[in-house]
Design an enzyme around this catalytic site. Structure first.
Site, mmCIF file in Angstrom:
data_model
loop_
_atom_site.group_PDB
_atom_site.id
_atom_site.type_symbol
_atom_site.label_atom_id
_atom_site.label_comp_id
_atom_site.label_asym_id
_atom_site.label_seq_id
_atom_site.Cartn_x
_atom_site.Cartn_y
_atom_site.Cartn_z
ATOM 1 N N GLU A 33 61.450 24.930 67.900
ATOM 2 C CA GLU A 33 60.794 25.454 69.095
ATOM 3 C C GLU A 33 59.274 25.501 68.915
ATOM 4 O O GLU A 33 58.512 25.202 69.839
ATOM 5 C CB GLU A 33 61.329 26.854 69.427
ATOM 6 C CG GLU A 33 62.770 26.877 69.921
ATOM 7 C CD GLU A 33 63.285 28.303 70.047
ATOM 8 O OE1 GLU A 33 63.642 28.693 71.175
ATOM 9 O OE2 GLU A 33 63.325 29.000 69.008
ATOM 10 N N ASP A 35 57.437 23.567 66.983
ATOM 11 C CA ASP A 35 56.907 22.200 67.040
ATOM 12 C C ASP A 35 56.823 21.687 68.472
ATOM 13 O O ASP A 35 55.876 20.974 68.836
ATOM 14 C CB ASP A 35 57.779 21.254 66.199
ATOM 15 C CG ASP A 35 57.604 21.497 64.702
ATOM 16 O OD1 ASP A 35 56.597 22.123 64.331
ATOM 17 O OD2 ASP A 35 58.474 21.065 63.927
ATOM 18 N N LEU A 81 32.676 42.295 39.616
ATOM 19 C CA LEU A 81 33.154 43.653 39.354
ATOM 20 C C LEU A 81 32.967 43.988 37.884
ATOM 21 O O LEU A 81 33.156 43.123 37.018
ATOM 22 C CB LEU A 81 34.642 43.772 39.702
ATOM 23 C CG LEU A 81 35.026 43.857 41.179
ATOM 24 C CD1 LEU A 81 36.533 43.744 41.313
ATOM 25 C CD2 LEU A 81 34.537 45.148 41.811
ATOM 26 N N GLU A 111 44.052 48.654 44.405
ATOM 27 C CA GLU A 111 44.459 47.347 44.905
ATOM 28 C C GLU A 111 44.769 46.421 43.736
ATOM 29 O O GLU A 111 44.114 46.499 42.694
ATOM 30 C CB GLU A 111 43.338 46.732 45.753
ATOM 31 C CG GLU A 111 42.795 47.678 46.824
ATOM 32 C CD GLU A 111 41.526 47.166 47.496
ATOM 33 O OE1 GLU A 111 41.281 45.944 47.448
ATOM 34 O OE2 GLU A 111 40.791 47.993 48.065
ATOM 35 N N LYS A 113 44.504 43.145 41.656
ATOM 36 C CA LYS A 113 43.438 42.153 41.490
ATOM 37 C C LYS A 113 44.072 40.769 41.428
ATOM 38 O O LYS A 113 44.740 40.428 40.460
ATOM 39 C CB LYS A 113 42.650 42.439 40.209
ATOM 40 C CG LYS A 113 41.427 41.566 40.046
ATOM 41 C CD LYS A 113 40.623 42.004 38.817
ATOM 42 C CE LYS A 113 39.345 41.199 38.695
ATOM 43 N NZ LYS A 113 39.595 39.767 38.493
ATOM 44 N N ASP A 115 44.546 36.713 41.222
ATOM 45 C CA ASP A 115 43.974 35.661 40.383
ATOM 46 C C ASP A 115 43.928 34.371 41.187
ATOM 47 O O ASP A 115 44.865 33.583 41.199
ATOM 48 C CB ASP A 115 44.836 35.478 39.122
ATOM 49 C CG ASP A 115 44.011 34.966 37.960
ATOM 50 O OD1 ASP A 115 42.779 34.914 38.096
ATOM 51 O OD2 ASP A 115 44.594 34.606 36.935
ATOM 52 N N TYR A 222 40.804 41.699 51.244
ATOM 53 C CA TYR A 222 40.598 43.012 50.618
ATOM 54 C C TYR A 222 39.317 43.735 51.008
ATOM 55 O O TYR A 222 39.065 44.837 50.534
ATOM 56 C CB TYR A 222 40.650 42.891 49.098
ATOM 57 C CG TYR A 222 39.698 41.854 48.508
ATOM 58 C CD1 TYR A 222 38.336 42.083 48.441
ATOM 59 C CD2 TYR A 222 40.190 40.658 47.993
ATOM 60 C CE1 TYR A 222 37.481 41.151 47.895
ATOM 61 C CE2 TYR A 222 39.347 39.718 47.435
ATOM 62 C CZ TYR A 222 37.988 39.967 47.390
ATOM 63 O OH TYR A 222 37.132 39.032 46.848
ATOM 64 N N LYS A 309 41.616 45.925 33.767
ATOM 65 C CA LYS A 309 42.310 44.707 33.363
ATOM 66 C C LYS A 309 43.528 45.064 32.510
ATOM 67 O O LYS A 309 43.436 45.876 31.579
ATOM 68 C CB LYS A 309 41.364 43.793 32.554
ATOM 69 C CG LYS A 309 40.099 43.397 33.294
ATOM 70 C CD LYS A 309 40.374 42.647 34.573
ATOM 71 C CE LYS A 309 40.777 41.217 34.339
ATOM 72 N NZ LYS A 309 39.664 40.327 33.987
ATOM 73 N N CYS A 403 20.170 25.320 11.258
ATOM 74 C CA CYS A 403 20.532 24.972 12.633
ATOM 75 C C CYS A 403 21.338 23.671 12.653
ATOM 76 O O CYS A 403 20.897 22.670 12.059
ATOM 77 C CB CYS A 403 19.268 24.816 13.481
ATOM 78 S SG CYS A 403 19.611 24.282 15.180
ATOM 79 N N CYS A 406 18.872 20.919 14.690
ATOM 80 C CA CYS A 406 17.570 20.419 14.217
ATOM 81 C C CYS A 406 17.346 20.632 12.727
ATOM 82 O O CYS A 406 16.347 20.180 12.172
ATOM 83 C CB CYS A 406 16.433 21.071 15.003
ATOM 84 S SG CYS A 406 16.257 22.847 14.702
ATOM 85 N N CYS A 421 17.790 30.187 15.527
ATOM 86 C CA CYS A 421 16.983 29.040 15.105
ATOM 87 C C CYS A 421 15.575 29.283 15.637
ATOM 88 O O CYS A 421 15.392 29.369 16.859
ATOM 89 C CB CYS A 421 17.554 27.742 15.684
ATOM 90 S SG CYS A 421 16.438 26.336 15.454
ATOM 91 N N CYS A 427 13.838 22.239 19.121
ATOM 92 C CA CYS A 427 15.299 22.141 18.963
ATOM 93 C C CYS A 427 15.896 21.712 20.312
ATOM 94 O O CYS A 427 15.724 22.413 21.319
ATOM 95 C CB CYS A 427 15.846 23.495 18.524
ATOM 96 S SG CYS A 427 17.616 23.512 18.228
#
Length: 665
Positions: A33, A35, A81, A111, A113, A115, A222, A309, A403, A406, A421, A427
C-alpha cells in the site's frame, strides 16, 4: 480535491507512515500500500513540476550524485565531551558545577552514548534545510542529500515546535543491518566491513545517495539547539522533539541525584550488550537549560555535560617491536608495534607506550605478551604484561638516545615525562609538523593546503618553515606533481587570505610550546603585539593571569632564539597580523581593569556571550563561580537563589544588565 491538495495529502500520509514505521516501530500500512501511494505521488509530481518540494517523501530514494562535499561552518560549535572513567570522576564533576551554580539541587538527564557519526540537522520554519557532519567541531561537510535517505529523519515539522533550530544526533548502523551487509559482501566475494561506526561514517560520504539509501542507517537524536526560549529543560525539549516526529531514544531518563545517575550507569553497564546498536558509555547532562547557559563551556567541552565511559575492552597480543615517533614540538612518543588483534570492533596493530617512565614502570619488552586496552583514547594503550609468557632470553628495554629521524641526541628536562629532539628547525617531522600546525583551521586556516602538499613542498625544497609559505607563487608550485593550475591558484589565494587572520590566532599558529588557543588569546589581549610579548621578561609574563613559570620560560626561549626572531621578522614583512588591529583596540578599554565579574541569569539586551566579551574587552575578568575575589555580579532574570544568598553573605555588589551597559558606556 485538486491536484495540489492531493499531492499535499499524499505527502502528509507518507510522512506519517514513515514516522510510524521507522520511529515508533509500529507499521500502520503494508509495504504494498505504501509503494502504491508513493508511486502515485511520484507520477503527480512529475506531471506537475510546479509543485516540486525538496522535502517530499519521493526525494528520499536517493540518486543525487555529490562529487565534492561543501565545507560548512557550524552556526553553533559542536563541542567534544569530557570523559570520566569512575564514579569518583562523576562526583568531582558534580562538585564543580554545584560550586559554579551555587546550588546542590540539580536534576540530570542520563543518555546512552551512541557509537556512530555525529550530525547536525538544520531546520528553518519547520523545514529541513541541511545536514552537516561534526568535522572538527567548527566546520564539517554538508551531506544533505545522503541524510535525506534516512527515513527516521523528518523533513518537515507540521506540529507546534520551535521554528528555527538545529537538531544534534548520531548516525548509526544497527547491528542487524550491519551483519546483513557483511553477509552480502562475503557472498559477493568482497571484504567484510570492520565495524558499524566506521561504516556509518563512511556511508555519509558516498557520492551516490542512491547507494546510501540501500544502507540501513538510522539517526538517534539527543539535543535541540535554538535561541528560542520555549522550553526550560533539556528533557522537556527532547520530549517535545519526540512528539513532533524526531527519533529520540526512549532510554533517556530524568534523575534528581547523582545516586540515581549511578543506578543508571550500573543498569546499562549490564544491559548494553542487549541493545540493537553499539554504545560505549553514558552521557550525563544538567537538565535545566538556564543552568547549562550559566555553566558555559571550556575551550573543548561543555561544563554542563560529561561522558561516563564503560570499562575498556582488553586483549592480549605479542609486542613485535618498539619504534619512536617525533611530534611537531620534538616530543618523542614510543609506539608498540603489535601482532594484529581485534579490539572494540577494530584491528589494532599499534599502541602508545607514552614515555620512558611508563615502559620502565610496566617493564615492557620486545617479544612480551602484552595486554592492550582501548578506552577513551584514539590510539590504544598497553596496560600490562603477561610475565608468565615472557621468553627467557628477554632483555630490558633501552630507551632511544637519539632522534630516529635526524640522529640528534635526545634531551629530557627535569620534571618532564617526555624526551625531546632539540633540532627543532632541522628535524623533518618537526618542520612539517610546525607548518601543518601553522596552517590548521584553528590557526591560520589556509585553504587549499593540506598535510600531503606541505610534505611535497618541503621535499621539493620550496619551504623549510612557515614563513617560506609567503614566498610561494603560482609559478613556483605549478610544476609540482598533482598540482593543477586551479589548485595552485587556490593555494596561493589561501596563503594571501591568511594575512587577515587576527593576532591571537597567529600567536597560536607560531607553535610556541605550551601556548595553546586559550593562552594565546590571553597573551594577545595583554601584550597587544608580538614585539611587546617578545620583549617581556619572566616577571612580567608570570604577572599575566593564568601564565605560569613553564609557559613564561617557553616564551622567553622562543623570543631569544635567533631563528624564531628571523621567522617573526619575515612574517611581519609578509603582512601577517602580529599585533591587535586598530579596529579591535577601538572597542577595548581599561574601565574594568582588575575587576572580576560573575554573569548569572537570563538577559534581554545582550546575550551571555556578548556580556562576557564586553567585560573582557574593557579589561575585566569573567569568573564562573562566586568567591571573595568577585567584585560584581551581573544579574539577569531568574538568578539562582543560592547564588544571590552567597553574594549577599559576601557583600558582593549585584548590578543589572542595564547598569552594566551604563558602566561601560
Amino acid at each position: 480535491m485538486n491536484i495540489q491538495e492531493r499531492i499535499i495529502e499524499l505527502r502528509n500520509e507518507l510522512n506519517t507512515h514513515n514516522y510510524n514505521y521507522y520511529v515508533l516501530d509500529n507499521a500502520s500500512i503494508s509495504d504494498f500500500e505504501f509503494d502504491l501511494k508513493l508511486k502515485e505521488l511520484e507520477k503527480l509530481e512529475q506531471e506537475n513540476p510546479i509543485f516540486f518540494d525538496a522535502n517530499s517523501p519521493t526525494q528520499r530514494v536517493g540518486g543525487t550524485i555529490t562529487k565534492n562535499f561543501n565545507t560548512i561552518v557550524h552556526k553553533n560549535r559542536m563541542y567534544s565531551l569530557d570523559n570520566s572513567y569512575s564514579k569518583e570522576d562523576l562526583l568531582d564533576w558534580e562538585k564543580r558545577i554545584q560550586k559554579i551554580l551555587g546550588t546542590s539541587e540539580l536534576s540530570y538527564t542520563c543518555e546512552l552514548k551512541f557509537d556512530g557519526a555525529s550530525i547536525n540537522l538544520t531546520y528553518e520554519n519547520g523545514q529541513f534545510v541541511k545536514a552537516v557532519t561534526r568535522g572538527d567541531g567548527f566546520q564539517g561537510d554538508e551531506v544533505t542529500n545522503n541524510i535525506k535517505t534516512i527515513l527516521s529523519i523528518p523533513l518537515s515539522i507540521q506540529k507546534d515546535f520551535v521554528s528555527n533550530f538545529e537538531m544534534r544526533g548520531e548516525i548509526i548502523l544497527p547491528l542487524d543491518g550491519f551483519n546483513k551487509m557483511n553477509v552480502e559482501r562475503v557472498a559477493n566475494g568482497e571484504e567484510e566491513y570492520r565495524n558499524p561506526r566506521n561504516t556509518a561514517s563512511g556511508s555519509l560520504k558516498l557520492q551516490d545517495s542512491a547507494e546510501v539509501a540501500k544502507r540501513p542507517l538510522d539517526c538517534l537524536l539527543y539535543q535541540v539547539v535554538t535561541s528560542e526560549r520555549k522550553y526550560k529543560t533539556h528533557f522537556e525539549s527532547l520530549e517535545q522533539a519526540r512528539k513532533v516526529g524526531f527519533k529520540v531514544p526512549d532510554t533517556i531518563k530524568l534523575v534528581n541525584s547523582i545516586d540515581e545517575v549511578f543506578d543508571f550507569v550500573n543498569l546499562w553497564d549490564a544491559k548494553r550488550h542487549d541493545l540493537p546498536y553499539e554504545t560505549d558509555g553514558i552521557v550525563i547532562k544538567v537538565n535545566n537549560l538556564q543552568h547549562q547557559e550559566e555553566l558555559g563551556y571550556t575551550s573543548k567541552a561543555p561544563r554542563w555535560a560529561i561522558a561516563y565511559k564503560f570499562k575498556a575492552e582488553q586483549e592480549a597480543t605479542l609486542l613485535n617491536e618498539i619504534t619512536y615517533q617525533v611530534g611537531r614540538t620534538g616530543a618523542i612518543t614510543p609506539v608498540a608495534n603489535l601482532e594484529p588483534v581485534q579490539l572494540a570492533g577494530t584491528t589494532v596493530k599499534r599502541a602508545s607506550l607514552h614515555n620512558a617512565d611508563q615502559i620502565e614502570k610496566l617493564d615492557i619488552r620486545v617479544n612480551d605478551t602484552v595486554f592492550v586496552e582501548k578506552g577513551g583514547e584514539i590510539i590504544p594503550k598497553i596496560v600490562g604484561v603477561d610475565f608468565s609468557k615472557r621468553p627467557k632470553s628477554s632483555e630490558p628495554t633501552v630507551y632511544a638516545s637519539h632522534c630516529p629521524e635526524c640522529g640528534t641526541e635526545l634531551i629530557r628536562t627535569e620534571g618532564d615525562a617526555k624526551h625531546y629532539c632539540p633540532n627543532e628547525f632541522g628535524c623533518a617531522p618537526q618542520i612539517t609538523g610546525r607548518i601543518q600546525h601553522f596552517i590548521s583551521r584553528k590557526a591560520m586556516d589556509i585553504d587549499g593546503l593540506g598535510g600531503e602538499t606541505v610534505d611535497l613542498l618541503r621535499k621539493e625544497g620550496l619551504i623549510q618553515n612557515y614563513a617560506d609559505l609567503y614566498d610561494l607563487t603560482v609559478e613556483k608550485v605549478l610544476p609540482l606533481e598533482r598540482i593543477a593550475e586551479k589548485s595552485a591558484k587556490n593555494l596561493i589565494d589561501g596563503i594571501k587570505k591568511s594575512k587577515e587572520i587576527p593576532f591571537e590566532k597567529v600567536l597560536f599558529a607560531l607553535g610556541i610550546r605550551f601556548v595553546g588557543e586559550t593562552v594565546a588569546k590571553k597573551l594577545a589581549k595583554h601584550f597587544k603585539s608580538i614585539d611587546n610579548l617578545m620583549a617581556a621578561d619572566f616577571e612580567t609574563l608570570i604577572s599575566v593571569d593564568e601564565i605560569g613559570d613553564r609557559i613564561a620560560k617557553s616564551i622567553i626561549d622562543f623570543s631569544s632564539n635567533l631563528t624564531s626572531i628571523q621567522l617573526v621578522t619575515r612574517l611581519k614583512e609578509a603582512g601577517v597580523q602580529l599585533s591587535v588591529s586598530e579596529e579591535s583596540l577601538k572597542n577595548q578599554t581599561d574601565k574594568l581593569q582588575g575587576q572580576i565579574f560573575v554573569v548569572s541569569g537570563v538577559f534581554h539586551q545582550m546575550s551571555r556571550t556578548e556580556l562576557k566579551k564586553a567585560i573582557e574587552d574593557n579589561g575585566g575578568k569573567v569568573s564562573s563561580s562566586i568567591s571573595k575575589k568577585t567584585n560584581f555580579i551581573v544579574a539577569g532574570d531568574n538568578m539562582g537563589p543560592s547564588k544571590l544568598a552567597k553574594a549577599e553573605t559576601l557583600g558582593i555588589a549585584i548590578i543589572s544588565e542595564q547598569e552594566f551597559i551604563d558602566k561601560i558606556a
